[in-house]
Design a protein around this motif. Structure first.
Motif, PDB file in Angstrom:
ATOM      1  N   GLU A   1      22.401 -16.196 -18.447  1.00 16.72           N
ATOM      2  CA  GLU A   1      23.702 -16.840 -18.612  1.00 16.72           C
ATOM      3  C   GLU A   1      23.596 -18.349 -18.419  1.00 16.72           C
ATOM      4  O   GLU A   1      24.210 -19.132 -19.157  1.00 16.72           O
ATOM      5  CB  GLU A   1      24.704 -16.241 -17.627  1.00 16.72           C
ATOM      6  CG  GLU A   1      26.094 -16.834 -17.691  1.00 16.72           C
ATOM      7  CD  GLU A   1      26.814 -16.611 -19.006  1.00 16.72           C
ATOM      8  OE1 GLU A   1      27.849 -17.254 -19.248  1.00 16.72           O
ATOM      9  OE2 GLU A   1      26.336 -15.773 -19.807  1.00 16.72           O
TER      10      GLU A   1
ATOM     11  N   LEU B   1      18.605 -15.467 -27.589  1.00 16.07           N
ATOM     12  CA  LEU B   1      18.883 -16.884 -27.344  1.00 16.07           C
ATOM     13  C   LEU B   1      17.616 -17.729 -27.400  1.00 16.07           C
ATOM     14  O   LEU B   1      17.631 -18.852 -27.918  1.00 16.07           O
ATOM     15  CB  LEU B   1      19.580 -17.043 -25.989  1.00 16.07           C
ATOM     16  CG  LEU B   1      21.025 -16.554 -25.923  1.00 16.07           C
ATOM     17  CD1 LEU B   1      21.482 -16.486 -24.464  1.00 16.07           C
ATOM     18  CD2 LEU B   1      21.938 -17.454 -26.735  1.00 16.07           C
TER      19      LEU B   1
ATOM     20  N   ARG C   1      22.129 -19.764 -21.494  1.00 17.34           N
ATOM     21  CA  ARG C   1      23.106 -19.824 -22.576  1.00 17.34           C
ATOM     22  C   ARG C   1      24.009 -21.042 -22.433  1.00 17.34           C
ATOM     23  O   ARG C   1      24.258 -21.772 -23.398  1.00 17.34           O
ATOM     24  CB  ARG C   1      23.947 -18.545 -22.605  1.00 17.34           C
ATOM     25  CG  ARG C   1      24.925 -18.483 -23.769  1.00 17.34           C
ATOM     26  CD  ARG C   1      25.843 -17.283 -23.638  1.00 17.34           C
ATOM     27  NE  ARG C   1      26.758 -17.433 -22.508  1.00 17.34           N
ATOM     28  CZ  ARG C   1      27.856 -18.195 -22.540  1.00 17.34           C
ATOM     29  NH1 ARG C   1      28.164 -18.885 -23.637  1.00 17.34           N
ATOM     30  NH2 ARG C   1      28.637 -18.280 -21.486  1.00 17.34           N
TER      31      ARG C   1
ATOM     32  N   SER D   1      24.219 -24.427 -24.813  1.00 17.04           N
ATOM     33  CA  SER D   1      25.464 -24.855 -25.453  1.00 17.04           C
ATOM     34  C   SER D   1      25.782 -26.324 -25.190  1.00 17.04           C
ATOM     35  O   SER D   1      26.558 -26.930 -25.927  1.00 17.04           O
ATOM     36  CB  SER D   1      26.629 -23.986 -24.979  1.00 17.04           C
ATOM     37  OG  SER D   1      26.969 -24.279 -23.631  1.00 17.04           O
TER      38      SER D   1
ATOM     39  N   GLU E   1      19.576 -10.104 -24.976  1.00 14.38           N
ATOM     40  CA  GLU E   1      20.349 -11.329 -25.155  1.00 14.38           C
ATOM     41  C   GLU E   1      19.499 -12.556 -24.849  1.00 14.38           C
ATOM     42  O   GLU E   1      19.567 -13.560 -25.568  1.00 14.38           O
ATOM     43  CB  GLU E   1      21.591 -11.310 -24.261  1.00 14.38           C
ATOM     44  CG  GLU E   1      22.455 -12.556 -24.358  1.00 14.38           C
ATOM     45  CD  GLU E   1      23.095 -12.773 -25.712  1.00 14.38           C
ATOM     46  OE1 GLU E   1      23.741 -13.827 -25.900  1.00 14.38           O
ATOM     47  OE2 GLU E   1      22.963 -11.903 -26.600  1.00 14.38           O
TER      48      GLU E   1
END
Length: 219
Positions: free
Chosen positions: A177, A211, A180, A184, A207
């Protein structure tokens, strides 16, 4: 035998033996000791539907024998949450929180439940209440991070994820997370390091792999 206090799995393994012997109070105590060391531990010994169903059944049997056992009800709520039974989880956690309003772990789990239902603001309130009661509970910080991210507060979410990784070095999802969020915001090198760390901890984390492929493909 004396257990190494630094390893959560020792306490988690002993709690299984205690539970089989019918020593439920001691089993719940050992489970708490395990989780304080590694927040990944759940009552279900695995994450498959059969594992979750088995765990729910044994906790339900305990509640049939001792309806007032708040520990059993709390862990059943957490197990139901993991199984996707949001209605059952909500009922169990609400009952425990009504009886023990300052109990932090059920409030963290209810924060996760609220996130699943799309109530990020309510989840943030619950996560902060959980952290107030137990600042060292990594799952509470994780719920706070997810709520903040959902509310568009990326910088605060990153700070909360930093806290998760400080408390639980094995929290692969937190590295994913954080990767991610860093991706971004253009922090590509830091994102890559986080995603590789997530995969080193959990090779099955699709995931993180997706990514990382996105990051490397855009290099």
């Amino acid at each position: 035998a004396e257990l190494d206090p630094s390893y959560g799995f020792h306490f988690e393994r002993r709690r299984r033996a205690l539970w089989r012997q019918g020593l439920s109070a001691a089993a719940f105590e050992d489970m708490a000791l395990a989780v304080r060391r590694e927040s990944r531990f759940r009552w279900a010994e695995g994450g498959k539907p059969a594992d979750l169903a088995r765990a729910e059944a044994e906790l339900t049997a305990r509640l049939a024998a001792a309806p007032g056992d708040a520990d059993a009800r709390a862990w059943r709520g957490e197990t139901r949450l993991a199984a996707g039974d949001h209605e059952g989880a909500g009922a169990d956690l609400a009952a425990v929180i009504k009886e023990r309003p300052l109990s932090p772990w059920p409030r963290a789990w209810r924060a996760e439940l609220l996130l699943a239902s799309g109530d990020a603001a309510g989840a943030l309130d619950e996560a902060e209440a959980a952290i107030s009661g137990d600042p060292g509970y990594a799952r509470a910080w994780g719920a706070k991070a997810r709520a903040l991210a959902a509310l568009g507060r990326g910088r605060a979410a990153l700070a909360a994820l930093d806290r998760v990784t400080e408390l639980d070095f094995g929290a692969a999802w937190a590295y994913c997370e954080r990767g991610r969020l860093r991706l971004s915001t253009g922090r590509r090198n830091a994102a890559g390091a986080d995603l590789r760390r997530a995969l080193a901890l959990d090779r099955g984390m699709d995931e993180a792999r997706r990514l990382l492929a996105e990051l490397e493909g855009g290099a």
